[in-house]
Design a protein around this motif. Sequence first.
Motif, PDB file in Angstrom:
ATOM      1  N   LYS A  52       1.204  -1.534  -0.256  1.00  0.00           N
ATOM      2  CA  LYS A  52       0.079  -0.299   0.030  1.00  0.00           C
ATOM      3  C   LYS A  52       0.873   1.057  -0.173  1.00  0.00           C
ATOM      4  O   LYS A  52       0.774   1.768  -1.098  1.00  0.00           O
ATOM      5  CB  LYS A  52      -1.329  -0.311   1.216  1.00  0.00           C
ATOM      6  N   LEU A  53       1.866   0.986   0.586  1.00  0.00           N
ATOM      7  CA  LEU A  53       2.647   2.045   0.875  1.00  0.00           C
ATOM      8  C   LEU A  53       3.474   2.039  -0.235  1.00  0.00           C
ATOM      9  O   LEU A  53       3.229   3.568  -1.036  1.00  0.00           O
ATOM     10  CB  LEU A  53       4.047   2.243   1.425  1.00  0.00           C
ATOM     11  N   ALA A  54       4.056   1.545  -1.802  1.00  0.00           N
ATOM     12  CA  ALA A  54       4.003   1.401  -2.666  1.00  0.00           C
ATOM     13  C   ALA A  54       2.915   1.966  -3.752  1.00  0.00           C
ATOM     14  O   ALA A  54       3.665   2.806  -4.718  1.00  0.00           O
ATOM     15  CB  ALA A  54       4.156   0.443  -3.641  1.00  0.00           C
ATOM     16  N   LEU A  90      -6.573   0.070 -13.174  1.00  0.00           N
ATOM     17  CA  LEU A  90      -5.848  -0.978 -13.100  1.00  0.00           C
ATOM     18  C   LEU A  90      -6.022  -1.821 -12.102  1.00  0.00           C
ATOM     19  O   LEU A  90      -5.798  -3.559 -12.591  1.00  0.00           O
ATOM     20  CB  LEU A  90      -4.852  -0.226 -13.412  1.00  0.00           C
ATOM     21  N   GLU A  91      -6.466  -1.516 -10.939  1.00  0.00           N
ATOM     22  CA  GLU A  91      -7.024  -2.804  -9.804  1.00  0.00           C
ATOM     23  C   GLU A  91      -7.863  -3.325 -10.783  1.00  0.00           C
ATOM     24  O   GLU A  91      -8.281  -4.666 -10.681  1.00  0.00           O
ATOM     25  CB  GLU A  91      -7.636  -2.027  -8.944  1.00  0.00           C
ATOM     26  N   ARG A 100      -2.760 -11.614 -10.926  1.00  0.00           N
ATOM     27  CA  ARG A 100      -3.277 -10.191  -9.746  1.00  0.00           C
ATOM     28  C   ARG A 100      -4.076 -10.210  -9.524  1.00  0.00           C
ATOM     29  O   ARG A 100      -5.115 -11.427  -9.273  1.00  0.00           O
ATOM     30  CB  ARG A 100      -2.865  -9.253 -11.256  1.00  0.00           C
ATOM     31  N   THR A 101      -4.739  -9.812  -8.363  1.00  0.00           N
ATOM     32  CA  THR A 101      -5.437  -9.446  -7.605  1.00  0.00           C
ATOM     33  C   THR A 101      -6.302  -8.012  -7.122  1.00  0.00           C
ATOM     34  O   THR A 101      -5.582  -7.022  -7.678  1.00  0.00           O
ATOM     35  CB  THR A 101      -5.242 -10.105  -6.017  1.00  0.00           C
ATOM     36  N   PHE A 102      -7.261  -8.026  -7.058  1.00  0.00           N
ATOM     37  CA  PHE A 102      -8.027  -7.045  -6.764  1.00  0.00           C
ATOM     38  C   PHE A 102      -7.909  -6.504  -5.859  1.00  0.00           C
ATOM     39  O   PHE A 102      -8.818  -6.885  -5.123  1.00  0.00           O
ATOM     40  CB  PHE A 102      -9.579  -6.960  -8.093  1.00  0.00           C
ATOM     41  N   GLU A 103      -7.913  -5.261  -5.024  1.00  0.00           N
ATOM     42  CA  GLU A 103      -8.392  -4.898  -3.674  1.00  0.00           C
ATOM     43  C   GLU A 103      -8.745  -3.656  -3.702  1.00  0.00           C
ATOM     44  O   GLU A 103      -7.916  -2.491  -4.255  1.00  0.00           O
ATOM     45  CB  GLU A 103      -6.291  -4.738  -3.238  1.00  0.00           C
ATOM     46  N   VAL A 104      -9.541  -3.691  -3.356  1.00  0.00           N
ATOM     47  CA  VAL A 104      -9.854  -2.186  -2.892  1.00  0.00           C
ATOM     48  C   VAL A 104      -8.880  -1.061  -2.059  1.00  0.00           C
ATOM     49  O   VAL A 104      -9.031   0.198  -2.145  1.00  0.00           O
ATOM     50  CB  VAL A 104     -11.495  -1.831  -2.432  1.00  0.00           C
ATOM     51  N   MET A 107      -6.716   0.562  -4.103  1.00  0.00           N
ATOM     52  CA  MET A 107      -7.171   1.564  -4.777  1.00  0.00           C
ATOM     53  C   MET A 107      -7.470   3.390  -4.396  1.00  0.00           C
ATOM     54  O   MET A 107      -6.663   4.132  -4.743  1.00  0.00           O
ATOM     55  CB  MET A 107      -8.930   1.508  -5.662  1.00  0.00           C
ATOM     56  N   ILE A 108      -7.807   2.973  -2.950  1.00  0.00           N
ATOM     57  CA  ILE A 108      -8.016   4.208  -1.658  1.00  0.00           C
ATOM     58  C   ILE A 108      -6.284   4.606  -1.764  1.00  0.00           C
ATOM     59  O   ILE A 108      -5.926   5.607  -1.607  1.00  0.00           O
ATOM     60  CB  ILE A 108      -8.434   3.367  -0.382  1.00  0.00           C
ATOM     61  N   ALA A 109      -4.634   3.568  -1.548  1.00  0.00           N
ATOM     62  CA  ALA A 109      -3.691   4.271  -1.526  1.00  0.00           C
ATOM     63  C   ALA A 109      -3.430   4.575  -2.118  1.00  0.00           C
ATOM     64  O   ALA A 109      -2.790   5.471  -2.577  1.00  0.00           O
ATOM     65  CB  ALA A 109      -2.535   2.862  -1.426  1.00  0.00           C
ATOM     66  N   ASN A 110      -3.871   4.468  -4.046  1.00  0.00           N
ATOM     67  CA  ASN A 110      -3.822   5.208  -5.391  1.00  0.00           C
ATOM     68  C   ASN A 110      -4.397   6.416  -5.328  1.00  0.00           C
ATOM     69  O   ASN A 110      -3.188   7.886  -5.563  1.00  0.00           O
ATOM     70  CB  ASN A 110      -4.142   4.501  -6.038  1.00  0.00           C
TER      71      ASN A 110
END
Length: 145
Positions: A52-54, A90-91, A100-104, A107-110
């Motif tokens: 998430k930091l990345a 992209l998510e 790859r996995t979809f993660e909300v 999205m929030i981190a982005n």
Amino acid sequence: MTEPVQVTEPVPVTPAYRYRRIWFLLGWGMVAAVVVLSLIPLEVDLGHGRDKLAHFAAYGGLSFWFGMLVEGRGRELRIAVAFAALGVALEFLQGLTDYRTFEVADMIANATGAALGWGLAQTPLAKALGWIERLIAAASPRRAP
């Protein structure tokens, strides 16, 4: 009879950089890197929420970089929103793959990173490319007239 007052939109001004094309090329290279790295199979385990930091850093960096290249809060904000939307898209694309996995949360981190990048573009840090260009000019050999 009075004439109607015509309101004209101010023409957006972009900062005058000597190396403007290079700065944009680097920026679009970063966008391409984010897209490619988001969609290829990767076996990197950042663990403990460091991914998430990345995400936060990548989208914050993109938003800030392009925020330095344009002028006007509205344009800078549209850039940040566009990068947040890219992160969402992209998510969804990651969710369509089997590797790859979809993660909300991503999205929030982005989106949070893009918002921070916009915020940094409102500070004196937004002049960083101008400072770099002055350093390059100072380090360059002077030509005789």
